[in-house]
Scaffold this motif. Sequence first.
Motif, PDB file in Angstrom:
ATOM      1  N   SER A  14      -6.852  -4.123  -2.544  1.00  0.00           N
ATOM      2  CA  SER A  14      -6.917  -3.630  -2.500  1.00  0.00           C
ATOM      3  C   SER A  14      -7.442  -2.675  -3.808  1.00  0.00           C
ATOM      4  O   SER A  14      -6.556  -2.047  -4.866  1.00  0.00           O
ATOM      5  CB  SER A  14      -6.837  -2.075  -2.038  1.00  0.00           C
ATOM      6  OG  SER A  14      -5.622  -2.228  -0.776  1.00  0.00           O
ATOM      7  N   ARG A  47      -9.203   2.738  -9.038  1.00  0.00           N
ATOM      8  CA  ARG A  47      -9.057   3.940  -9.456  1.00  0.00           C
ATOM      9  C   ARG A  47      -7.823   4.377  -9.878  1.00  0.00           C
ATOM     10  O   ARG A  47      -7.949   5.245 -10.749  1.00  0.00           O
ATOM     11  CB  ARG A  47      -9.077   4.424  -8.051  1.00  0.00           C
ATOM     12  CG  ARG A  47     -10.489   4.595  -7.671  1.00  0.00           C
ATOM     13  CD  ARG A  47     -11.152   5.191  -5.988  1.00  0.00           C
ATOM     14  NE  ARG A  47     -12.620   4.989  -5.920  1.00  0.00           N
ATOM     15  CZ  ARG A  47     -12.292   4.996  -3.976  1.00  0.00           C
ATOM     16  NH1 ARG A  47     -11.515   4.838  -3.773  1.00  0.00           N
ATOM     17  NH2 ARG A  47     -12.931   4.858  -3.556  1.00  0.00           N
ATOM     18  N   ARG A  48      -6.908   4.256  -9.770  1.00  0.00           N
ATOM     19  CA  ARG A  48      -5.279   4.739 -10.619  1.00  0.00           C
ATOM     20  C   ARG A  48      -5.749   3.809 -11.592  1.00  0.00           C
ATOM     21  O   ARG A  48      -5.233   4.779 -12.922  1.00  0.00           O
ATOM     22  CB  ARG A  48      -4.537   4.057  -9.912  1.00  0.00           C
ATOM     23  CG  ARG A  48      -3.317   4.465  -9.709  1.00  0.00           C
ATOM     24  CD  ARG A  48      -3.064   6.518  -9.361  1.00  0.00           C
ATOM     25  NE  ARG A  48      -2.686   5.939  -7.905  1.00  0.00           N
ATOM     26  CZ  ARG A  48      -3.856   6.464  -7.299  1.00  0.00           C
ATOM     27  NH1 ARG A  48      -5.210   7.231  -7.492  1.00  0.00           N
ATOM     28  NH2 ARG A  48      -4.787   6.379  -5.963  1.00  0.00           N
ATOM     29  N   TYR A  91      -1.592  -2.056  -5.593  1.00  0.00           N
ATOM     30  CA  TYR A  91      -2.510  -1.240  -4.481  1.00  0.00           C
ATOM     31  C   TYR A  91      -3.278  -3.177  -4.953  1.00  0.00           C
ATOM     32  O   TYR A  91      -3.640  -3.429  -3.911  1.00  0.00           O
ATOM     33  CB  TYR A  91      -3.456  -1.239  -5.254  1.00  0.00           C
ATOM     34  CG  TYR A  91      -3.263   0.744  -4.679  1.00  0.00           C
ATOM     35  CD1 TYR A  91      -2.675   0.914  -3.589  1.00  0.00           C
ATOM     36  CD2 TYR A  91      -3.144   1.683  -6.152  1.00  0.00           C
ATOM     37  CE1 TYR A  91      -2.085   2.565  -3.070  1.00  0.00           C
ATOM     38  CE2 TYR A  91      -2.610   2.947  -5.042  1.00  0.00           C
ATOM     39  CZ  TYR A  91      -2.093   3.294  -3.752  1.00  0.00           C
ATOM     40  OH  TYR A  91      -1.764   4.643  -3.854  1.00  0.00           O
ATOM     41  N   ASP A 141       1.158   4.248  -2.942  1.00  0.00           N
ATOM     42  CA  ASP A 141       1.397   5.460  -2.385  1.00  0.00           C
ATOM     43  C   ASP A 141       1.676   6.185  -3.234  1.00  0.00           C
ATOM     44  O   ASP A 141       2.339   7.378  -3.225  1.00  0.00           O
ATOM     45  CB  ASP A 141       0.490   5.550  -1.165  1.00  0.00           C
ATOM     46  CG  ASP A 141      -0.347   5.309  -0.352  1.00  0.00           C
ATOM     47  OD1 ASP A 141      -1.486   4.826  -1.063  1.00  0.00           O
ATOM     48  OD2 ASP A 141      -0.588   5.337   0.727  1.00  0.00           O
ATOM     49  N   THR A 181       2.005   6.289  -6.485  1.00  0.00           N
ATOM     50  CA  THR A 181       1.323   8.104  -6.788  1.00  0.00           C
ATOM     51  C   THR A 181       1.861   8.826  -6.987  1.00  0.00           C
ATOM     52  O   THR A 181       1.721   9.348  -7.971  1.00  0.00           O
ATOM     53  CB  THR A 181       0.053   7.137  -6.118  1.00  0.00           C
ATOM     54  OG1 THR A 181      -0.660   5.724  -6.319  1.00  0.00           O
ATOM     55  CG2 THR A 181      -0.731   8.487  -6.300  1.00  0.00           C
ATOM     56  N   GLY A 209      -1.371   1.087  -9.659  1.00  0.00           N
ATOM     57  CA  GLY A 209      -2.331   0.153  -9.868  1.00  0.00           C
ATOM     58  C   GLY A 209      -1.448  -0.874  -9.521  1.00  0.00           C
ATOM     59  O   GLY A 209      -3.077  -1.724  -8.362  1.00  0.00           O
ATOM     60  N   GLU A 244       0.879  -1.036   0.301  1.00  0.00           N
ATOM     61  CA  GLU A 244       0.090   0.053   0.345  1.00  0.00           C
ATOM     62  C   GLU A 244       0.852   0.884   0.247  1.00  0.00           C
ATOM     63  O   GLU A 244       0.925   1.966  -0.818  1.00  0.00           O
ATOM     64  CB  GLU A 244      -1.308   0.169   1.475  1.00  0.00           C
ATOM     65  CG  GLU A 244      -1.645   0.963   1.277  1.00  0.00           C
ATOM     66  CD  GLU A 244      -2.782   1.728   2.499  1.00  0.00           C
ATOM     67  OE1 GLU A 244      -3.680   2.015   2.064  1.00  0.00           O
ATOM     68  OE2 GLU A 244      -2.401   0.613   3.133  1.00  0.00           O
ATOM     69  N   THR A 256     -10.058  -1.426  -5.305  1.00  0.00           N
ATOM     70  CA  THR A 256     -10.927  -0.126  -5.657  1.00  0.00           C
ATOM     71  C   THR A 256      -9.850   0.477  -6.005  1.00  0.00           C
ATOM     72  O   THR A 256     -10.262   1.493  -6.923  1.00  0.00           O
ATOM     73  CB  THR A 256     -11.800   0.265  -4.476  1.00  0.00           C
ATOM     74  OG1 THR A 256     -12.517  -0.885  -3.777  1.00  0.00           O
ATOM     75  CG2 THR A 256     -12.657   1.247  -4.853  1.00  0.00           C
ATOM     76  N   ARG A 257      -9.374   1.025  -4.593  1.00  0.00           N
ATOM     77  CA  ARG A 257      -7.270   1.926  -5.226  1.00  0.00           C
ATOM     78  C   ARG A 257      -6.745   0.747  -6.453  1.00  0.00           C
ATOM     79  O   ARG A 257      -6.508   1.685  -7.183  1.00  0.00           O
ATOM     80  CB  ARG A 257      -6.882   1.531  -4.155  1.00  0.00           C
ATOM     81  CG  ARG A 257      -7.231   2.153  -3.156  1.00  0.00           C
ATOM     82  CD  ARG A 257      -6.585   2.676  -1.915  1.00  0.00           C
ATOM     83  NE  ARG A 257      -5.756   3.743  -2.127  1.00  0.00           N
ATOM     84  CZ  ARG A 257      -4.365   4.827  -1.340  1.00  0.00           C
ATOM     85  NH1 ARG A 257      -4.038   3.444  -0.787  1.00  0.00           N
ATOM     86  NH2 ARG A 257      -3.992   5.480  -2.323  1.00  0.00           N
TER      87      ARG A 257
END
Length: 128
Positions: free
Chosen positions: A73, A79-80, A68, A26, A29, A65, A22, A75-76
Amino acid sequence: MSTQDGGHRDAAVAAIADREYERAGDEYTRAGWRVLADPRPDVAPFEADEKGWSGIGLGYLAAAGICYAVDGSPTRASRRAVEGIAVARDLENGFEHPVQRACLAEFVADFRAIGGMDGVASAYEDAE
């Protein structure tokens, strides 16, 4: 000289080494956003250049992505992927060469795969 990622790529690699996916997501990202906003002092973010520096920012978003997804994760990761697709399609406005546009189309397909979206095979066919 490479891109200006503010040290976030190195932090992401260190997080992967520590199996902190995670945190790695981050950091990738942040690296992606930073490179996309200001790839290098001599490169404008929305203009084509001979080395494809903006593609590095897209690659960092893709790596985020994946991190994640590995972290559990989805969902994350999704989103990415949505973000990456939007950026790749936006960058097409400044790219005229067919090979550059094909690279962006391949990023779209990659992001679809990373995000677990429909249409992965047809997106790769479009890139081809």
